[in-house]
Design a protein around this motif. Structure first.
Motif, PDB file in Angstrom:
ATOM      1  N   HIS A 187      28.147  36.880  38.927  1.00  0.00           N
ATOM      2  CA  HIS A 187      28.145  36.910  37.498  1.00  0.00           C
ATOM      3  C   HIS A 187      28.055  35.465  36.844  1.00  0.00           C
ATOM      4  O   HIS A 187      28.434  34.551  37.215  1.00  0.00           O
ATOM      5  CB  HIS A 187      29.537  37.378  37.117  1.00  0.00           C
ATOM      6  CG  HIS A 187      29.735  38.694  37.382  1.00  0.00           C
ATOM      7  ND1 HIS A 187      29.471  40.083  37.052  1.00  0.00           N
ATOM      8  CD2 HIS A 187      30.641  39.249  38.702  1.00  0.00           C
ATOM      9  CE1 HIS A 187      29.760  41.009  37.532  1.00  0.00           C
ATOM     10  NE2 HIS A 187      30.403  40.564  38.622  1.00  0.00           N
ATOM     11  N   GLU A 188      27.178  35.224  35.947  1.00  0.00           N
ATOM     12  CA  GLU A 188      26.946  34.237  35.037  1.00  0.00           C
ATOM     13  C   GLU A 188      27.515  34.039  33.702  1.00  0.00           C
ATOM     14  O   GLU A 188      27.412  34.851  33.003  1.00  0.00           O
ATOM     15  CB  GLU A 188      25.336  33.837  34.851  1.00  0.00           C
ATOM     16  CG  GLU A 188      25.248  32.665  34.200  1.00  0.00           C
ATOM     17  CD  GLU A 188      23.740  32.234  33.848  1.00  0.00           C
ATOM     18  OE1 GLU A 188      23.453  31.408  33.016  1.00  0.00           O
ATOM     19  OE2 GLU A 188      22.926  32.971  34.533  1.00  0.00           O
ATOM     20  N   ILE A 189      28.556  33.141  33.637  1.00  0.00           N
ATOM     21  CA  ILE A 189      29.546  33.109  32.518  1.00  0.00           C
ATOM     22  C   ILE A 189      29.397  31.799  31.729  1.00  0.00           C
ATOM     23  O   ILE A 189      29.237  30.777  32.369  1.00  0.00           O
ATOM     24  CB  ILE A 189      31.096  33.453  32.835  1.00  0.00           C
ATOM     25  CG1 ILE A 189      31.307  34.537  33.864  1.00  0.00           C
ATOM     26  CG2 ILE A 189      31.954  33.240  31.877  1.00  0.00           C
ATOM     27  CD1 ILE A 189      30.887  35.733  33.300  1.00  0.00           C
ATOM     28  N   ASP A 190      28.972  32.113  30.431  1.00  0.00           N
ATOM     29  CA  ASP A 190      28.993  30.872  29.669  1.00  0.00           C
ATOM     30  C   ASP A 190      30.488  30.505  29.257  1.00  0.00           C
ATOM     31  O   ASP A 190      31.162  31.161  28.564  1.00  0.00           O
ATOM     32  CB  ASP A 190      28.509  31.540  28.315  1.00  0.00           C
ATOM     33  CG  ASP A 190      28.067  30.161  27.378  1.00  0.00           C
ATOM     34  OD1 ASP A 190      28.435  29.265  27.528  1.00  0.00           O
ATOM     35  OD2 ASP A 190      27.148  30.269  26.448  1.00  0.00           O
ATOM     36  N   LEU A 191      30.829  29.346  29.790  1.00  0.00           N
ATOM     37  CA  LEU A 191      32.137  28.790  29.451  1.00  0.00           C
ATOM     38  C   LEU A 191      32.466  28.147  28.051  1.00  0.00           C
ATOM     39  O   LEU A 191      33.678  27.977  27.771  1.00  0.00           O
ATOM     40  CB  LEU A 191      32.180  27.659  30.722  1.00  0.00           C
ATOM     41  CG  LEU A 191      32.079  27.936  31.962  1.00  0.00           C
ATOM     42  CD1 LEU A 191      32.394  26.816  32.996  1.00  0.00           C
ATOM     43  CD2 LEU A 191      33.045  29.097  32.545  1.00  0.00           C
ATOM     44  N   ASN A 192      31.449  28.089  27.276  1.00  0.00           N
ATOM     45  CA  ASN A 192      31.523  27.876  25.940  1.00  0.00           C
ATOM     46  C   ASN A 192      32.017  29.112  25.104  1.00  0.00           C
ATOM     47  O   ASN A 192      33.149  28.949  24.156  1.00  0.00           O
ATOM     48  CB  ASN A 192      30.667  27.270  25.152  1.00  0.00           C
ATOM     49  CG  ASN A 192      30.059  25.944  25.767  1.00  0.00           C
ATOM     50  OD1 ASN A 192      30.793  25.124  26.357  1.00  0.00           O
ATOM     51  ND2 ASN A 192      28.683  25.842  26.018  1.00  0.00           N
TER      52      ASN A 192
END
Length: 629
Positions: free
Chosen positions: A257-262
């Motif tokens: 899973h690729e998560i946008d930390l913003n």
């Protein structure tokens, strides 16, 4: 004193005790600067090092009377004695070559050789020896990050467990936030930034937590299902953070899973044919290397085929028709290292795990295998030191024929060192591999009696953890011991964060199980330094906002799913006091060695008593508990 030149003041400081030098730093700004002089603390670090103790020991051997020779030979020949080349020569009655007939001149020469041999810093590296002294002698404290509780109504009060961890770093490489997935499928972010003259620091404050089930695709109240999914594979390196793009990669079973930390929203998901066991670091805009149980893949987040709305490429990956991947002859990769210590053009990928060799791939010609390094051990963790490995034959203390010029030349060479924490025939193995010309060194005798789990460079030392819960610091040569801490000596999580040893008086060896005592039997699975060592690492901050000293701490992730910060001194590594005065309570090398020995003996006795209690409980149902004598 104000009119004296700095050289004279420093010479006066050299005759003062360590505690007095620390107190003098509070007198004025001038004394603060002079009291942290690098050369002054470098000598203090060396004076209490094992190298200087060995030099003094060799010096005493040369001046002992002949009447003590028989007793000395008998003691030195005892089992377990640490024999050096000098000791063997003395036992055989041979003499060592001397550089001068003058005893005082000879002592100065030998001390210079010992100092050059011990110095951990490289010519282009700037170590802060004041901080180095603190890390070698000050007391160690561990404080745990507050992990949220489960939100399910039927499990109120149950604390979640972290299933991995990663860090979001600043531009200078220092750690800004701590990112960790929890066993309920959520992601938590804590602020662990440093304190400076203009910033109070993060203090481990929880910044954000996503909804439960984000990584598992389950409902927020389905905590049992999420926990089973998050803990099924049990990969240690399952989190990779790209600080440049503020993206996080989280491996959950077969999914990445690729998560946008913003925004803390899922950006993409990619399926793999086998469970993911390891992820490489995501940095320098280099594709993440993904290791499954049987394959190794390159994950490029720029490929739009991996978006959530795209097709599932799992079937194509199994056949290998669309995306190239390397197939492993043996299963179980556990650590992947992108070696960037040899320059920006280096594209090496090192893969290690339950197999007995290090696999070297070239990213430009992936999946073709570039080469292998046979270890013979099963490696659990890889790390790197961006400096060359000094061969053992250049040890100036143990090899009198080695010259200082040869050692300096070896330190000036271009290269990098791979650090490996491994297990060999049931014992711990600390392994160092010098590149580009492979120069292996394997410490399989004194590293640990149990398997090594993690390793990382820490200042001028190397720190690693083992299966007994120990954290051990050694010099960069890989065998000279500095100090040891057992994670089970620190207080449990329920003590409010105190780092003092817990009280075991309320627990007996006849309890129902030895694990009833909180915190006992825990191990450190992953070590992250808040100040990673790079080629551009500087020890001094010339900005207007001056950072506090002694903040090169360690982030710990344990087998019980706890996250902690290991610091030095009596100050809490997370919860700082605004009006606190920095003070170093330094201990002598003899006191520290005695305390470490007592602590290790106490832990060994506790484990022996626990095993005895387990045996008693085991034979209760076999009739022996009712025997009459």
């Amino acid at each position: 004193m104000d009119r004296l030149p700095e050289e004279v003041v420093l010479h006066i400081f050299s005759y003062c005790e360590v505690q007095d030098i620390v107190r003098l730093q509070t007198v004025s700004c001038r004394y603060l600067k002079l009291g942290r002089d690098n050369a002054l603390w470098k000598i203090d670090c060396f004076s209490s090092s094992r190298a200087e103790a060995l030099r003094r020991r060799q010096q005493l051997l040369t001046v002992q009377s002949p009447q003590l020779a028989e007793l000395r030979n008998a003691v030195t020949a005892l089992p377990g004695a640490d024999l050096t080349a000098w000791d063997v020569a003395q036992l055989r009655g041979s003499t060592q070559p001397r550089s001068s007939a003058d005893p005082e001149a000879e002592a100065r020469v030998q001390r210079t050789r010992a100092l050059v041999n011990w110095e951990p810093g490289y010519p282009d590296e700037r170590l802060n020896y004041y901080e180095e002294y603190i890390h070698r002698h000050a007391s160690i404290n561990v404080h745990w990050v507050g992990v949220p509780q489960l939100r399910a109504s039927d499990k109120d009060g149950v604390v979640c467990e972290a299933t991995g961890t990663g860090t979001l770093d600043n531009a200078d490489g220092s750690v800004q936030t701590l990112v960790s997935p929890l066993d309920d499928g959520s992601i938590c972010v804590w602020d662990i930034s440093e304190r400076s003259s203009s910033h109070q620091g993060g203090r481990g404050r929880l910044i954000h937590q996503t909804r439960p089930g984000l990584l598992t695709g389950r409902e927020a109240d389905a905590t049992s299902e999420s926990r089973a999914i998050m803990t099924e594979v049990g990969a240690v390196e399952c989190v990779s953070i790209d600080s440049t793009s503020s993206k996080g990669y989280f491996a959950v079973q077969n999914s990445l899973h690729e998560i946008d930390l913003n925004t803390m929203q899922a950006a993409s998901t990619k399926q793999y044919p086998f469970p993911i066991t390891v992820l490489s670091d995501a940095k320098d805009r280099v594709p993440v290397t993904v290791g499954t149980n049987w394959t190794v893949h390159l994950h490029d987040p720029r490929d739009r085929a991996f978006m959530l709305s795209g097709p599932n490429p799992a079937g194509e990956l199994i056949g290998g028709s669309q995306y190239s991947h390397a197939t492993l002859a043996q299963p179980g990769p556990l650590s992947i290292l992108h070696d960037s210590g040899l320059g920006a053009d280096d594209s090496s990928i090192w893969v290690a795990g339950r197999f007995t060799s290090l696999l070297n791939y070239d990213r430009r010609f992936f999946p073709r295998l570039r080469g292998t390094i046979h270890s013979g051990a099963r490696i659990a963790s890889l790390s790197s030191l961006p400096y060359p490995l000094v061969p053992q034959n250049l040890d100036l203390i143990r090899n009198p024929e080695a010259t200082i010029s040869a050692l300096v030349e070896a330190r000036n060479r271009r290269g990098t060192t791979i650090l490996a924490a491994a297990e060999y025939k049931g014992k711990g193995s600390l392994e160092l591999y010098g590149l580009p010309r492979v120069q292996p060194y394997q410490n399989r005798q004194t590293a640990s009696a149990s398997k090594l789990l993690s390793v990382a460079p820490h200042g001028g030392r190397i720190v690693f953890s083992d299966g007994d819960g120990n954290l051990k610091w050694v010099e960069r040569d890989g065998f000279s011991h500095v100090r040891t801490l057992n994670i089970n000596d620190t207080a449990p999580i329920g003590d409010g964060g105190s780092g003092q040893p817990g009280d075991a008086s309320a627990y007996g060896i006849w309890s129902s199980t030895a694990s009833e005592m909180p915190g006992q039997g825990d191990i450190v699975q992953k070590i992250i330094s808040t100040h990673p060592i790079t080629n551009s690492t500087l020890s001094y901050d010339h900005r207007s906002s001056r950072a506090d000293i002694n903040q090169s701490n360690l982030i710990l992730w344990t087998g019980d799913g706890r996250l902690g910060m290991l610091g030095f001194g009596h100050r809490n590594a997370l919860d700082h006091d605004e009006n606190e005065v920095v003070e170093v309570q330094a201990e002598s090398a003899e006191q520290r060695a005695k305390q470490d020995a007592e602590r290790q003996y106490g832990m060994a006795m506790r484990r022996a008593l626990e095993r005895n209690a387990d045996e008693v409980r085991f034979v209760r149902g076999l009739g022996m508990g009712f025997a009459r004598h």
